[in-house]
Design a protein around this motif. Structure first.
Motif, PDB file in Angstrom:
ATOM      1  N   ALA A 325       5.509  -3.089 -15.606  1.00  0.00           N
ATOM      2  CA  ALA A 325       5.619  -1.638 -15.783  1.00  0.00           C
ATOM      3  C   ALA A 325       6.329  -1.302 -17.087  1.00  0.00           C
ATOM      4  CB  ALA A 325       6.373  -1.025 -14.603  1.00  0.00           C
ATOM      5  N   LEU A 326       7.420  -1.998 -17.382  1.00  0.00           N
ATOM      6  CA  LEU A 326       8.202  -1.718 -18.587  1.00  0.00           C
ATOM      7  C   LEU A 326       7.428  -2.072 -19.856  1.00  0.00           C
ATOM      8  CD1 LEU A 326      11.648  -3.080 -17.363  1.00  0.00           C
ATOM      9  CD2 LEU A 326      11.158  -0.695 -17.945  1.00  0.00           C
ATOM     10  N   MET A 327       6.786  -3.231 -19.858  1.00  0.00           N
ATOM     11  CA  MET A 327       6.110  -3.693 -21.067  1.00  0.00           C
ATOM     12  C   MET A 327       4.843  -2.908 -21.362  1.00  0.00           C
ATOM     13  SD  MET A 327       6.597  -7.836 -20.751  1.00  0.00           S
ATOM     14  CE  MET A 327       8.215  -8.554 -20.409  1.00  0.00           C
ATOM     15  N   THR A 328       4.157  -2.451 -20.309  1.00  0.00           N
ATOM     16  CA  THR A 328       2.909  -1.703 -20.514  1.00  0.00           C
ATOM     17  C   THR A 328       3.120  -0.197 -20.462  1.00  0.00           C
ATOM     18  OG1 THR A 328       2.333  -1.695 -18.144  1.00  0.00           O
ATOM     19  CG2 THR A 328       1.584  -3.587 -19.476  1.00  0.00           C
ATOM     20  N   ARG A 330       3.931   1.816 -17.897  1.00  0.00           N
ATOM     21  CA  ARG A 330       3.252   2.416 -16.761  1.00  0.00           C
ATOM     22  C   ARG A 330       4.235   2.671 -15.626  1.00  0.00           C
ATOM     23  NH1 ARG A 330      -0.702   0.521 -19.610  1.00  0.00           N
ATOM     24  NH2 ARG A 330      -2.884   1.125 -19.246  1.00  0.00           N
ATOM     25  N   PRO A 331       3.920   3.614 -14.737  1.00  0.00           N
ATOM     26  CA  PRO A 331       4.776   3.822 -13.565  1.00  0.00           C
ATOM     27  C   PRO A 331       4.819   2.564 -12.700  1.00  0.00           C
ATOM     28  CG  PRO A 331       3.214   5.637 -13.838  1.00  0.00           C
ATOM     29  CD  PRO A 331       2.792   4.554 -14.780  1.00  0.00           C
ATOM     30  N   LEU A 332       5.929   2.363 -12.029  1.00  0.00           N
ATOM     31  CA  LEU A 332       6.098   1.177 -11.195  1.00  0.00           C
ATOM     32  C   LEU A 332       5.006   1.083 -10.128  1.00  0.00           C
ATOM     33  CD1 LEU A 332       8.066  -1.194 -10.983  1.00  0.00           C
ATOM     34  CD2 LEU A 332       9.448   0.158  -9.414  1.00  0.00           C
ATOM     35  N   ALA A 333       4.640   2.218  -9.536  1.00  0.00           N
ATOM     36  CA  ALA A 333       3.627   2.224  -8.481  1.00  0.00           C
ATOM     37  C   ALA A 333       2.233   1.898  -9.009  1.00  0.00           C
ATOM     38  CB  ALA A 333       3.614   3.576  -7.769  1.00  0.00           C
ATOM     39  N   ALA A 334       2.026   1.966 -10.322  1.00  0.00           N
ATOM     40  CA  ALA A 334       0.718   1.671 -10.897  1.00  0.00           C
ATOM     41  C   ALA A 334       0.503   0.181 -11.140  1.00  0.00           C
ATOM     42  CB  ALA A 334       0.543   2.433 -12.217  1.00  0.00           C
ATOM     43  N   VAL A 335       1.555  -0.611 -11.019  1.00  0.00           N
ATOM     44  CA  VAL A 335       1.435  -2.055 -11.262  1.00  0.00           C
ATOM     45  C   VAL A 335       0.707  -2.699 -10.080  1.00  0.00           C
ATOM     46  CG1 VAL A 335       2.702  -4.206 -11.589  1.00  0.00           C
ATOM     47  CG2 VAL A 335       3.527  -2.096 -12.642  1.00  0.00           C
ATOM     48  N   PRO A 336      -0.333  -3.497 -10.339  1.00  0.00           N
ATOM     49  CA  PRO A 336      -1.151  -4.073  -9.261  1.00  0.00           C
ATOM     50  C   PRO A 336      -0.485  -5.285  -8.611  1.00  0.00           C
ATOM     51  CG  PRO A 336      -2.004  -4.766 -11.376  1.00  0.00           C
ATOM     52  CD  PRO A 336      -0.879  -3.821 -11.674  1.00  0.00           C
ATOM     53  N   ALA A 337       0.558  -5.038  -7.831  1.00  0.00           N
ATOM     54  CA  ALA A 337       1.315  -6.128  -7.211  1.00  0.00           C
ATOM     55  C   ALA A 337       0.435  -6.982  -6.300  1.00  0.00           C
ATOM     56  CB  ALA A 337       2.501  -5.564  -6.437  1.00  0.00           C
ATOM     57  N   ALA A 338      -0.503  -6.358  -5.588  1.00  0.00           N
ATOM     58  CA  ALA A 338      -1.372  -7.109  -4.681  1.00  0.00           C
ATOM     59  C   ALA A 338      -2.253  -8.090  -5.453  1.00  0.00           C
ATOM     60  CB  ALA A 338      -2.226  -6.154  -3.856  1.00  0.00           C
ATOM     61  N   ALA A 339      -2.761  -7.672  -6.596  1.00  0.00           N
ATOM     62  CA  ALA A 339      -3.584  -8.557  -7.419  1.00  0.00           C
ATOM     63  C   ALA A 339      -2.755  -9.700  -7.978  1.00  0.00           C
ATOM     64  CB  ALA A 339      -4.227  -7.764  -8.560  1.00  0.00           C
ATOM     65  N   MET A 340      -1.539  -9.411  -8.369  1.00  0.00           N
ATOM     66  CA  MET A 340      -0.641 -10.451  -8.856  1.00  0.00           C
ATOM     67  C   MET A 340      -0.344 -11.459  -7.758  1.00  0.00           C
ATOM     68  SD  MET A 340       1.840  -7.794 -10.900  1.00  0.00           S
ATOM     69  CE  MET A 340       3.090  -8.954 -11.469  1.00  0.00           C
ATOM     70  N   ASP A 341      -0.125 -10.963  -6.549  1.00  0.00           N
ATOM     71  CA  ASP A 341       0.158 -11.831  -5.409  1.00  0.00           C
ATOM     72  C   ASP A 341      -1.035 -12.726  -5.093  1.00  0.00           C
ATOM     73  OD1 ASP A 341       1.621 -12.874  -3.267  1.00  0.00           O
ATOM     74  OD2 ASP A 341       0.872 -11.359  -1.884  1.00  0.00           O
ATOM     75  N   ARG A 342      -2.242 -12.154  -5.128  1.00  0.00           N
ATOM     76  CA  ARG A 342      -3.431 -12.961  -4.860  1.00  0.00           C
ATOM     77  C   ARG A 342      -3.566 -14.091  -5.864  1.00  0.00           C
ATOM     78  NH1 ARG A 342      -5.686  -7.890  -3.738  1.00  0.00           N
ATOM     79  NH2 ARG A 342      -6.609  -7.765  -5.829  1.00  0.00           N
ATOM     80  N   ALA A 343      -3.344 -13.786  -7.133  1.00  0.00           N
ATOM     81  CA  ALA A 343      -3.442 -14.815  -8.169  1.00  0.00           C
ATOM     82  C   ALA A 343      -2.421 -15.925  -7.938  1.00  0.00           C
ATOM     83  CB  ALA A 343      -3.234 -14.184  -9.545  1.00  0.00           C
ATOM     84  N   LEU A 344      -1.237 -15.537  -7.505  1.00  0.00           N
ATOM     85  CA  LEU A 344      -0.172 -16.508  -7.259  1.00  0.00           C
ATOM     86  C   LEU A 344      -0.521 -17.412  -6.091  1.00  0.00           C
ATOM     87  CD1 LEU A 344       2.685 -17.232  -8.287  1.00  0.00           C
ATOM     88  CD2 LEU A 344       3.599 -15.645  -6.587  1.00  0.00           C
ATOM     89  N   ARG A 345      -1.061 -16.843  -5.026  1.00  0.00           N
ATOM     90  CA  ARG A 345      -1.393 -17.629  -3.833  1.00  0.00           C
ATOM     91  C   ARG A 345      -2.596 -18.536  -4.062  1.00  0.00           C
ATOM     92  NH1 ARG A 345       1.458 -15.843   0.513  1.00  0.00           N
ATOM     93  NH2 ARG A 345       2.384 -13.770   0.401  1.00  0.00           N
TER      94      ARG A 345
END
Length: 347
Positions: A325-328, A330-345
């Motif tokens: 969010a800080l680097m791009t 963007r609002p914190l809620a706009a960060v795709p945490a679910a997509a990041m989690d899928r990539a990690l798993r």
């Protein structure tokens, strides 16, 4: 391509093991930021200033790991609650136009630890409503204990292993979670005065400090704590796993199965939660190491009845959300945490 080409990276020494590029690149893909890059760069504390001063205007931000989190203070301005409190940062954000001006420094480790431990208690998930996750992370990053949706660890007794920058962030996270006492297990207890001072500033009870080589005392501390956070680098906590391997429990087989489930790609950490017959949470270990996974300490810890262990990749995920969010910008809620989690798993 969405917007101009921008660059980010994670710095540290060692750095080849880092999963940060996986998380940030998956976020960029989900956000449609085709021109953004995120790399690993090996940089030690002595080379940090020269590296930053040599960057061009395409750079948007940097993530920092050991040994850089305390070394960066002279190169930027602490810009959030926990970086100002600890004088420690894991995130650098450059103003539009690149590193020409003093950058802003942030500490997202505290909220990463808070969210990882809440996830272990089934109170937080990367795929939940983005606004709810953002509110939780925002409350944690501002130290607002009363704004968290739940306090499953309120009044718990905690143990932190280590006395470095991540150990300091762990103290702060445990304070946010409502813990009243945090004890210390350290390789050299003579170097823990700053941790005692931090406990006092956080209004925590004075920690008991135990040396890792005091076998029986260390074992007692490990088995009596409700929450254990190991902040030591890979391999450094292995002697403690040897201590715990002598713990006798009738539920050893069950606990080891739960640990395996927690580290199976696609399984939620909540699947590994252990409870007693009254439904109370068992003890939990967060080991910030994620290579190897599970660590020897995680395996040994789960010999205890009802215990569960989570690896450092969960902390890594949640501390990366605000970094993106800080680097791009963007609002914190706009960060795709679910997509990041899928990539990690799936890694």
């Amino acid at each position: 391509m969405n917007g101009p080409d921008r660059r980010c990276a994670v710095l540290g020494d060692p750095i080849s093991h880092s999963l940060s590029p996986l998380l940030h690149r998956s976020a960029y893909a989900a956000l449609g930021l085709d021109g953004w890059r995120y790399d690993r760069v090996r940089v030690d504390a002595d080379g940090l200033a020269d590296f930053i001063h040599g960057l061009d205007p395409s750079w948007a931000g940097l993530s920092l790991t050991m040994p850089l989190k305390s070394a960066v203070g002279a190169l930027g301005d602490f810009s959030d609650f926990w970086s100002e409190t600890l004088r420690v940062a894991n995130t650098i954000v450059f103003e539009q136009g690149g590193p020409g001006k003093r950058p802003s420094l942030y500490n997202t480790d505290v909220e990463g630890i808070v969210a990882a431990l809440l996830e272990a208690a089934d109170r937080c998930h990367a795929d939940e409503d983005p606004d709810d996750l953002a509110a939780l992370l925002e409350a944690a990053c501002q130290g607002q204990q009363d704004q968290l949706p739940d306090q499953p660890y309120g009044g718990a007794r905690a143990l932190v292993i280590g006395n470095g920058n991540t150990a300091e962030s762990a103290f702060c996270a445990l304070k946010v979670l409502g813990v009243k006492r945090v004890d210390l297990l350290a390789r050299n207890p003579k170097h823990c005065d700053h941790m005692l001072d931090l406990a006092s500033r956080l209004d925590l009870s004075e920690p008991a400090v135990t040396a890792m080589d005091q076998s029986e005392t260390a074992k007692k501390a490990l088995t009596e704590a409700d929450i254990v956070v190991s902040t030591l680098p890979a391999g450094a906590a292995d002697p403690l796993s040897d201590l715990l391997s002598t713990v006798e429990t009738p539920d050893t087989k069950t606990s080891e199965t739960e640990t395996a489930k927690a580290d199976t790609p696609g399984a939620k950490p909540a699947d590994a939660i252990g409870t007693d017959e009254d439904g109370r949470l068992g003890s939990v270990l967060l080991d910030v190491v994620y290579d190897p996974r599970p660590t020897p300490l995680m395996k040994a810890f789960c010999r205890q009845a009802g215990a569960r262990a989570i690896s450092g990749e969960r902390m890594l995920l949640y501390q990366a959300v605000r970094q993106v969010a800080l680097m791009t910008d963007r609002p914190l809620a706009a960060v795709p945490a679910a997509a990041m989690d899928r990539a990690l798993r799936e890694a």
